[in-house]
Write an enzyme that holds these catalytic residues in place. Structure first.
Site, PDB file in Angstrom:
ATOM      1  N   ARG A 177       0.819  -1.232   0.000  1.00  0.00           N
ATOM      2  CA  ARG A 177       0.000   0.000   0.000  1.00  0.00           C
ATOM      3  C   ARG A 177       0.848   1.276   0.000  1.00  0.00           C
ATOM      4  NH1 ARG A 177      -2.420  -3.433  -1.281  1.00  0.00           N
ATOM      5  NH2 ARG A 177      -4.149  -4.487  -0.275  1.00  0.00           N
ATOM      6  N   SER A 228     -11.456  -0.527   3.960  1.00  0.00           N
ATOM      7  CA  SER A 228     -10.798  -0.618   5.268  1.00  0.00           C
ATOM      8  C   SER A 228     -10.211   0.737   5.634  1.00  0.00           C
ATOM      9  CB  SER A 228      -9.670  -1.652   5.224  1.00  0.00           C
ATOM     10  OG  SER A 228     -10.227  -2.916   4.957  1.00  0.00           O
ATOM     11  N   GLU A 318      -5.215   3.875   6.353  1.00  0.00           N
ATOM     12  CA  GLU A 318      -4.967   3.698   4.919  1.00  0.00           C
ATOM     13  C   GLU A 318      -5.612   4.875   4.177  1.00  0.00           C
ATOM     14  OE1 GLU A 318      -5.590  -0.391   3.596  1.00  0.00           O
ATOM     15  OE2 GLU A 318      -6.285   0.369   1.674  1.00  0.00           O
TER      16      GLU A 318
END
Ligand code: FAD
Length: 329
Positions: A177, A228, A318
């Site tokens: 990520r 998420s 995130e």
């Protein structure tokens, strides 16, 4: 608005750029999947590279803040909105030459996945159902089911200080990520070239449809959320004492879901105003109606505090924040 004259002058200059659509006082709730966020002083979008370069030049030359957004599926925008210029590159060319694909940053990721599958090209099918644009997928190295887009990225074309540059895979410094573009938010991705492998289109389609079925149950397409909220952990980065207590059954592909720790601290079903934590997924926060950024951030902070108190470590977002003074992006 910041300084009226500076905002007006920037607006005047942006409005003079051909092929750039410019508006003022645009509610960013329209551009986020959370459907949360106050107004941007100036919003400008284009599918034209030259126009985008000119717009960036004007925004950077002003004293106003600027940000670049994609599909808004991974953003939390403050209730006060954004004092400055929001830019969006919406170019959406999608081309194939043999097993190489080229996608503009504004291409919807799912369209890129479908395009590859239709041509019998393997490598993107596990990304089926990840919302957002191809550009942001490269920026955040989006992925699911054990694969990330970086595995297929060959080149990335981006804007750096008025110049278009090209990076190969290595230079993009992809990690879980992460990419170098997250460390250089002033570099804006225009397009990416991917290399895929020939495969049976029908089998790829089945894989994608199976994944979509599961994803649509977990994240109904109308759900106002960002997927998420927190990043999963690489097992190797967990404090040794926490890793030792983590049941083997929750470890997948060397990662421990943040949801595991959140569940241990009672996250499921928590509520702040109209913001809720799904009762079936501790890392999924959603706007159940007229939720505010304030309630969303309060709930995020409460979850972070609980995990820190119990496990002595931080869960890290995130999602990217827009328009907040004290929240990193
Ligand atoms: C229901 C749901 C499920 C999700 N599931 C997953 C998943 O399984 N895996 C996963 O990885 N993600 C997942 N996400 C998160 C999200 O889809 C990804 O982060 C996606 O890549 C964001 O794309 P976007 O275009 O909406 O970007 P935005 O949310 O608009 O922006 C995200 C960031 O990208 C930057 N950015 C956007 N465009 C550019 C550009 N052209 N150049 C440089 N920077 C740019 C922005 O500045 C911002 O910091 C999910 C989200 C939702 C809502």
């Amino acid at each position: 608005m910041k300084s009226m004259s500076e905002t007006e002058e920037t607006l005047r200059r942006l409005a003079a750029v051909p092929s750039l659509q410019v508006s003022t006082c645009v509610p960013l709730s329209r551009y986020t999947r959370f459907a949360i966020g106050g107004p941007a002083d100036i919003y400008a979008e284009t599918r034209d590279v030259e126009a985008f370069i000119a717009a960036m030049d004007i925004a950077r030359g002003s004293s106003l803040e600027y940000i670049v957004i994609g599909g808004g599926t991974n953003l939390i925008v403050s209730d006060a909105g954004f004092r400055g210029v929001v830019l969006r590159f919406v170019g959406e060319r999608l081309m194939a030459a043999g097993n190489r694909l080229m996608a503009d940053a504004g291409v919807v990721l799912q369209d890129l996945v479908d395009f590859a599958i239709d041509r019998g090209l393997k490598g993107l099918e596990t990304l089926a159902g990840i919302p957002g644009s191809a550009g942001a997928a490269v920026y955040g190295n989006a992925g699911a089911y054990g694969h990330s887009i970086s595995e297929r990225v060959h080149k990335v074309r981006f804007l750096d200080d008025g110049q278009v540059r090209v990076f190969g895979y290595e230079e993009c410094q992809f990690h879980y990520r992460e990419s170098i573009f997250k460390d250089h938010k002033e570099w804006i991705i225009f397009s990416t070239e991917l290399i895929l492998e020939p495969a049976d289109a029908a089998a790829l389609r089945r894989t994608a449809e199976d994944i979509l079925r599961v994803r649509n149950e977990k994240f109904p397409p109308t759900m106002k959320c960002a997927g998420s909220i927190f990043k999963n952990f690489l097992l190797t980065e967990l404090p040794a004492v926490v890793a030792a207590q983590t049941p083997a059954a929750v470890i997948r592909e060397g990662k421990v879901p943040a949801a595991y720790f959140l569940e241990q601290v009672g996250a499921k079903g928590m509520v702040r105003g109209d913001i809720r934590v799904a009762d079936y997924h501790a890392n999924l926060l959603y706007n159940a109606g007229r939720g505010s950024a304030r309630d969303l951030c309060d709930l995020i902070d409460e979850l972070k505090r609980r995990v820190r108190d119990r496990f002595g470590m931080d869960v890290e977002e995130e999602v990217q924040y827009v328009g907040f003074e004290n929240r990193g992006t």
